[in-house]
Scaffold this motif. Structure first.
Motif, PDB file in Angstrom:
ATOM      1  N   GLY A 512      20.839   7.006  25.722  1.00  0.00           N
ATOM      2  CA  GLY A 512      20.782   6.738  24.287  1.00  0.00           C
ATOM      3  C   GLY A 512      19.349   6.862  23.786  1.00  0.00           C
ATOM      4  N   SER A 513      19.116   6.523  22.520  1.00  0.00           N
ATOM      5  CA  SER A 513      17.766   6.664  21.974  1.00  0.00           C
ATOM      6  C   SER A 513      17.098   5.306  21.793  1.00  0.00           C
ATOM      7  N   LYS A 514      15.762   5.318  21.864  1.00  0.00           N
ATOM      8  CA  LYS A 514      15.017   4.053  21.707  1.00  0.00           C
ATOM      9  C   LYS A 514      13.885   4.261  20.700  1.00  0.00           C
ATOM     10  N   PHE A 515      13.591   3.207  19.947  1.00  0.00           N
ATOM     11  CA  PHE A 515      12.489   3.260  18.994  1.00  0.00           C
ATOM     12  C   PHE A 515      11.423   2.258  19.438  1.00  0.00           C
ATOM     13  N   VAL A 516      10.162   2.732  19.545  1.00  0.00           N
ATOM     14  CA  VAL A 516       9.085   1.869  20.027  1.00  0.00           C
ATOM     15  C   VAL A 516       7.950   1.867  18.989  1.00  0.00           C
ATOM     16  N   ASP A 517       7.418   0.680  18.746  1.00  0.00           N
ATOM     17  CA  ASP A 517       6.309   0.559  17.789  1.00  0.00           C
ATOM     18  C   ASP A 517       5.006   0.322  18.559  1.00  0.00           C
ATOM     19  N   LYS A 518       4.074   1.290  18.467  1.00  0.00           N
ATOM     20  CA  LYS A 518       2.787   1.114  19.153  1.00  0.00           C
ATOM     21  C   LYS A 518       1.607   1.226  18.178  1.00  0.00           C
ATOM     22  N   PRO A 530      10.020  -1.349   9.977  1.00  0.00           N
ATOM     23  CA  PRO A 530      11.486  -1.203   9.928  1.00  0.00           C
ATOM     24  C   PRO A 530      11.916  -0.014   9.063  1.00  0.00           C
ATOM     25  N   ALA A 531      11.172   0.288   8.034  1.00  0.00           N
ATOM     26  CA  ALA A 531      11.524   1.429   7.175  1.00  0.00           C
ATOM     27  C   ALA A 531      11.341   2.733   7.939  1.00  0.00           C
ATOM     28  N   VAL A 532      10.276   2.789   8.755  1.00  0.00           N
ATOM     29  CA  VAL A 532      10.071   3.991   9.585  1.00  0.00           C
ATOM     30  C   VAL A 532      11.257   4.147  10.533  1.00  0.00           C
ATOM     31  N   GLU A 533      11.650   3.022  11.166  1.00  0.00           N
ATOM     32  CA  GLU A 533      12.767   3.069  12.118  1.00  0.00           C
ATOM     33  C   GLU A 533      14.049   3.528  11.425  1.00  0.00           C
ATOM     34  N   CYS A 571       9.013   5.250   0.916  1.00  0.00           N
ATOM     35  CA  CYS A 571       8.063   6.299   1.307  1.00  0.00           C
ATOM     36  C   CYS A 571       7.935   6.383   2.832  1.00  0.00           C
ATOM     37  N   PHE A 572       7.916   5.215   3.507  1.00  0.00           N
ATOM     38  CA  PHE A 572       7.810   5.244   4.972  1.00  0.00           C
ATOM     39  C   PHE A 572       9.107   5.693   5.634  1.00  0.00           C
TER      40      PHE A 572
END
Ligand SMILES: Nc1nc2c(ncn2[C@@H]2O[C@H](COP(=O)(O)OP(=O)(O)OP(=O)(O)O)[C@@H](O)[C@H]2O)c(=O)[nH]1
Ligand SMILES: [Mg+2]
Length: 686
Positions: A512-518, A530-533, A571-572
């Protein structure tokens, strides 16, 4: 007509390869017994059994029909079943509630795939049976060749008890080998055996007497001692051999010309067991089967073997009583549901005709309308003495099509119509494919689904199209990449600003897919992440190749920038989605397709053909397991190649094969196929 006791009933299922003449034979039996006064014709759709409009249209039987007739001292419940393999559920139901079977064989075609199948079902169910060699009047009809064929393929226990007088155009009647009498014409006029047949008759009679005496020690002794056996002794010897499955009498005639049909009914009375002579199974507490002697005085035990959805009457339930008595306007206990069920007016059925009765007793078959909780396979009994009868084993659906309503009005009624249909037919399954959003109807073959679609229209006024189901393709990437997207607009008042930098990396298949914030140092403020995600997730939902969902990708947001006045969540979101799309295009995207595990069971001779065919379907062979003349071939194959495998397998093996399949995993689609899928998707979306 419901006054017949356990010993004066015969429940028997008519089986054959499709079109061997079961329905014509049933019709002639009803006519000869006086149950009907006009002899209907299968070809005109005027038989008592094939009354359903779908049967008239397709010129085949589709439903099991209950066709009682009174013959001499007995009530014979004929269960006429379809020969077409898509409707085998009806055959299974008929077999389950019968004490005997008649297998019809066409005298011109001989033993066919469906004959062997019917034979195998009877062997499996340990069902005493007769064979009726039908269509003796037809061109190319040959009784002796058919008997040889039967003995070669079903065994030497197939023993003629009759011989035909004449054949084809000249077919006139039959000689009964036990009584040594001849019967000619529709009225079965008794006469002398034609002298030209004498030698043949003597030789076949000898074999029959041996078979009749062989399994009864007293008779065998007498016979070997050279004593003459009486007709009564022979009939009773033969009856025991038939009931014990040692002998299968072969009879002959023509349903169409109504020759030999009365003698068949005589043979049913003489050789096949009554309900009183056959113990039945109930399920013990831990599910084991226990055999019981049937009795009218015992507490009720009745098995529901068929349910139909009538648009006017509503639900119609067919049941077979094994023990006790069921009464009209009473209350019974459904042991499967663990609930009481109200019984209204009971009736006996003959095709579509119903005759009201006060009760149905052990051994007999009846019907009732509008049951609320009961479905096929349930047991009806007494609440204070609950029992469970073994349910009926139906084959799993193997062929699926997507259902599309023709209009908005059809869409509104679709769900309830489909579920009513599925309730009626145990081999029909309705489900929603969450990947493709399609409603999928599954069954045993194309004809069954086509008939179901016609029925939707006729019974519930819902028009549908059936289409090949969509393959739930997916997309992924094969390389890592970084992508940047800046959403910036200066319009009138305050502007729009969002700036995102993503890293995309392929993950192992199935993860599956994962979202990571660095993001560090607040380069994108936390409240915009969260808007980017959200933007990334939206873009994942429709990949860049063909707008199939993208999967198995790690998406890391590692940098970006913002504007204190112009930045906003929207916008994000736009920037996140844009960066993902850009990145995915760069990261060598590919199409993924579902791979299924398929397990194909065929007679060993077909192994080569099956493997050859699977090879053309991009299959990977996993193994083979030959045993007892059958071979189980296991392979992994793309779902896209086997959407119509039920049809392919039927044509390769003439219906002798079966298969199961289940989802295994996703794999990349080869380049050449991929281009095709993408092109097709483009036209579809356009
Ligand atoms: N010549 C000849 N034709 C027959 C005879 N019995 C049936 N037929 C024909 O064979 C065809 C099929 O007859 P059905 O009685 O519908 O056969 P079936 O076994 O019930 O068929 P399914 O239920 O669809 O499997 C029809 O065209 C009948 O007229 C017969 O004894 N002689
Ligand atoms: Mg039929």
């Amino acid at each position: 007509m419901n006054q017949y006791g356990l010993d004066n009933i015969r429940n028997l299922v008519f089986l054959s390869h499709n079109g061997a003449g079961k329905t014509s034979l049933s019709e002639a039996a009803l006519f000869n017994s006086g149950a009907i006064t006009r002899l209907g014709k299968a070809d005109d759709g005027t038989t008592t059994s094939d009354y359903d409009p779908a049967e008239e249209k397709h010129h085949i039987s589709i439903n099991l029909s209950v066709l009682p007739c009174l013959w001499k001292d007995n009530k014979i419940n004929i269960l006429d079943t379809p020969g077409y393999s898509d409707f085998v559920a009806e055959v299974k139901a008929g077999l389950r509630v019968s004490e005997g079977a008649v297998i019809a064989v066409c005298a011109a075609s001989g033993v066919e795939v469906g004959t062997e199948q019917a034979w195998a079902y009877c062997e499996e169910a340990n069902l005493p049976r007769l064979i009726f060699v039908n269509k003796m009047d037809r061109e190319n009809a040959d009784f002796y060749r058919t008997v040889e064929d039967l003995q070669a393929r079903c065994g030497s226990k197939c023993v003629p008890v009759q011989l035909p007088i004449g054949a084809q155009n000249d077919f006139q009647g039959v000689v009964e080998l036990l009584t040594m009498k001849s019967y000619t014409g529709t009225k079965a006029e008794e006469g002398e055996i034609p002298s030209a047949m004498q030698n043949q008759v003597d030789s076949f009679r000898e074999k029959l007497i041996e078979a009749a005496a062989e399994f009864d020690d007293t008779l065998l002794e007498k016979y070997l001692g050279g004593e003459e056996l009486s007709i009564e002794e022979l009939v009773s010897g033969l009856r025991q051999s038939v009931i014990n499955g040692k002998v299968v009498p072969v009879l002959v005639g023509s349903a169409l010309k109504n020759i030999g049909v009365g003698l068949l009914l005589d043979a049913i009375n003489s050789y096949l067991p009554s309900p009183g002579e056959r113990d039945f199974a109930i399920l013990g507490n831990s599910g084991e089967e226990e055999m019981i002697k049937p009795s009218k005085d015992a507490p009720l035990a009745a098995l529901v073997f068929k349910t139909t959805a009538d648009p006017y009457v509503g639900k119609l339930t067919y049941f077979r009583v094994y023990n006790g008595i069921i009464n009209s306007n009473s209350q019974v206990w459904n042991s499967k549901e663990g609930e009481a069920e109200r019984i209204g007016q009971l009736f006996t059925l003959r095709g579509k005709n119903q005759e009201q009765v006060a009760q149905i007793a052990a051994g007999d078959i009846g019907g009732v309308a509008k049951l609320s909780i009961t479905s096929t396979g349930d047991t009806l009994c007494n609440q204070d003495k609950p029992v469970k009868l073994p349910a009926i084993s139906f084959p799993e659906p193997v062929f699926s099509e997507a259902v599309y309503p023709k209009t908005k009005a059809d869409l509104d009624k679709l769900g309830s119509a489909l579920s009513r249909l599925a309730e009626e037919e145990p081999t029909l399954l309705v489900r929603r494919d969450t990947d493709t959003g399609e409603t999928i109807l599954s069954g045993l073959g194309e004809t069954q689904l086509e008939v179901a679609a016609e029925e939707m229209q006729r019974k519930f006024g819902v028009s549908i199209n059936l289409e090949i189901p969509k393959v739930p393709y997916r997309e992924t990437i094969t390389a890592s990449t970084q992508a940047e997207y800046k959403h910036k607009k200066q319009t009138g008042g305050h502007g729009q600003y969002g700036h995102v930098m993503l890293e995309l990396e392929p993950l192992p298949s199935g993860s599956g897919s994962k979202f990571v914030d660095k993001v560090v140092g607040g380069r994108i403020p936390k409240n915009y992440i969260p808007a980017v995600e959200k933007g990334v997730n939206e873009a994942l939902g429709e990949g860049v190749l063909a707008r199939y969902p993208a999967t198995d990708i790690r998406v890391t947001v590692y940098d970006g920038s913002f504007h204190p006045v112009d930045s906003s969540e929207i916008c994000f979101k736009i920037a996140g989605s844009g960066a993902f799309k850009k990145g995915m295009s760069q990261a060598r995207p590919i199409l993924l397709e579902p791979i299924v595990n398929i397990s194909v069971t065929v007679p060993e001779d077909y192994t080569g053909d099956i493997i050859g065919d699977l090879n053309t379907k991009r299959a990977q062979l996993q193994g083979m397991n030959p045993s007892n003349g059958l071979n189980v071939i296991q392979a992994q194959v793309p779902l896209a190649e086997v959407l119509r495998y039920a049809i392919d397998l039927k044509s390769i093996t003439q219906g002798k094969g079966s298969f199961t399949m289940e989802f295994s995993h996703y794999e990349s689609v080869p380049q050449i196929n991929s281009q095709k899928v993408i092109a097709e998707r483009q036209t579809e979306k356009a």
